[in-house]
Design an enzyme around this catalytic site. Sequence first.
Site, PDB file in Angstrom:
ATOM      1  CG  ASP A  65       0.909  -2.104   6.177  1.00 24.25           C
ATOM      2  OD1 ASP A  65      -0.018  -2.281   6.989  1.00 24.25           O
ATOM      3  OD2 ASP A  65       0.779  -1.473   5.109  1.00 24.25           O
TER       4      ASP A  65
ATOM      5  CG  HIS B 288      -1.885   0.977   1.446  1.00 28.31           C
ATOM      6  ND1 HIS B 288      -1.608   2.285   1.765  1.00 28.31           N
ATOM      7  CD2 HIS B 288      -3.241   0.898   1.372  1.00 28.31           C
ATOM      8  CE1 HIS B 288      -2.743   2.967   1.874  1.00 28.31           C
ATOM      9  NE2 HIS B 288      -3.754   2.149   1.633  1.00 28.31           N
TER      10      HIS B 288
ATOM     11  CD  GLN C 136      -6.543  -4.490   4.406  1.00 27.83           C
ATOM     12  OE1 GLN C 136      -7.453  -5.216   4.819  1.00 27.83           O
ATOM     13  NE2 GLN C 136      -6.766  -3.259   3.967  1.00 27.83           N
TER      14      GLN C 136
ATOM     15  CB  CYS D 257      -3.667   3.245  -1.494  1.00 29.64           C
ATOM     16  SG  CYS D 257      -4.876   4.509  -1.153  1.00 29.64           S
TER      17      CYS D 257
ATOM     18  CE  LYS E  59      -6.999  -0.150   6.456  1.00 31.68           C
ATOM     19  NZ  LYS E  59      -7.781   0.261   5.306  1.00 31.68           N
TER      20      LYS E  59
END
Length: 419
Positions: A209, A132, A212, A375, A235
């Site tokens: 990261d 991303h 997700q 993104c 999220k």
Amino acid sequence: MVGLQHRSRAVTGAALRADFPVFERPTASGRRLVYLDSAASAQKPRAVIEALAQTYAHHYANVHRGIYELSVDADARYEGARRSVAAFIGADSPREIVFVRNATEAINLVAFSFGRSNVGRDDLVVTTELEHHANLVPWQQLCAATGATLAHVRSTDDGKLDLDDLRSHLERGPKILAVSHVSNALGTINPIAEVTGLGRAAGATVVVDAAQSVPHMPLNVAELGADFVAFSGHKMLGPSGIGVLWGRRALLDAMPPFLTGGSMIRRVTLDGAEWNEVPWKFEAGTPAIAEATGLAAAIDYLEGIGMDGVRAHERELFIAAWSRLGNMPGVRLLGPDDPDEHAGVISFVLDGIHPHDVATILDREGVAVRAGHHCAQPLMDRHGVPATTRASFYLYNDHDDIERLADAIVATQRVFGTA
Ligand code: PLP
């Protein structure tokens, strides 16, 4: 906070939708809302909305400042939320949990604070084609500011990280390896423990990261082997405006602050300042107080279901959707087909129809999906598409949602005469 009332609840999609007021909302199509955009932001259960309202109604004052009862109460709830986050991700201590606005800010904090004091012009920073922009642009900026070199690990045609390419980059001894656990654009689940192990063995500081992954599968930072992990509250059923940076305590202790001002100091004179201890050293100004309590309520809700259950449910939905959509004429699916390597995110392209048009017609059918570059423009370039349509699942989705998606795709193909 909610807690025990949710213990051992099964993930059944439809039954859980009753916990989410948004699903009472009528759509212009007259049909129930099928929400397939949780990778962008998840819907909020009543427990989270109530936690926010309760904090504002009965427990609100600024934190870390007052000595009166209400402020002490607000402070206890804010720091309690930090303990919830620490327990949720298996951190050794709540002191390793820095509250930030979102995953983007968490990664910027590391790139600025750790990066600018540890990376020099002869150094290498490695990221990947799957990232991303939030895990790409901060490293570009770091390298532009320091003169360091930025390199990217290639991905395969089916959207996986090329581990041989990773190994060859690691042979060059990078200072930082920044990698996502799960790709938001393709749904790829990277073999993250293997990647962090390789990165640290090569001497790199590894930034994961997890925007997700933390919302959708069990993640334990003690087992992960990373140095920093970033994710967002919104999220994972929590409020927007709060996110988390987990970092190894020794690294956080050694880093200079990111933002400066109130709260992050121990003592200030007209000429200088001494920093507070971690994590408060990184929390300048008034933080997202009520949002922290909302995030704790989201964690309670998720724990009441169990992250293994959330992951198993999304895996089952992925298998069903991959096969349903994959057998439809004119539909091209992106990303790995192995359900162990693919989260509940399906990116697809319809022959002859722009993804924005697809999303518009799907919306008319009451199906909310994301269309665009997600993104992740370099990844779109890599796959030779300007954009994709993306359907992403969470615990409130079910097989009926997949049928509604498939029907809406057929309706779209009819409108464009490609069926
Ligand atoms: N990283 C990944 C993989 C994401 O999917 C996102 C958001 O979509 C981000 C980072 C940035 O999250 P936020 O916008 O909450 O900062």
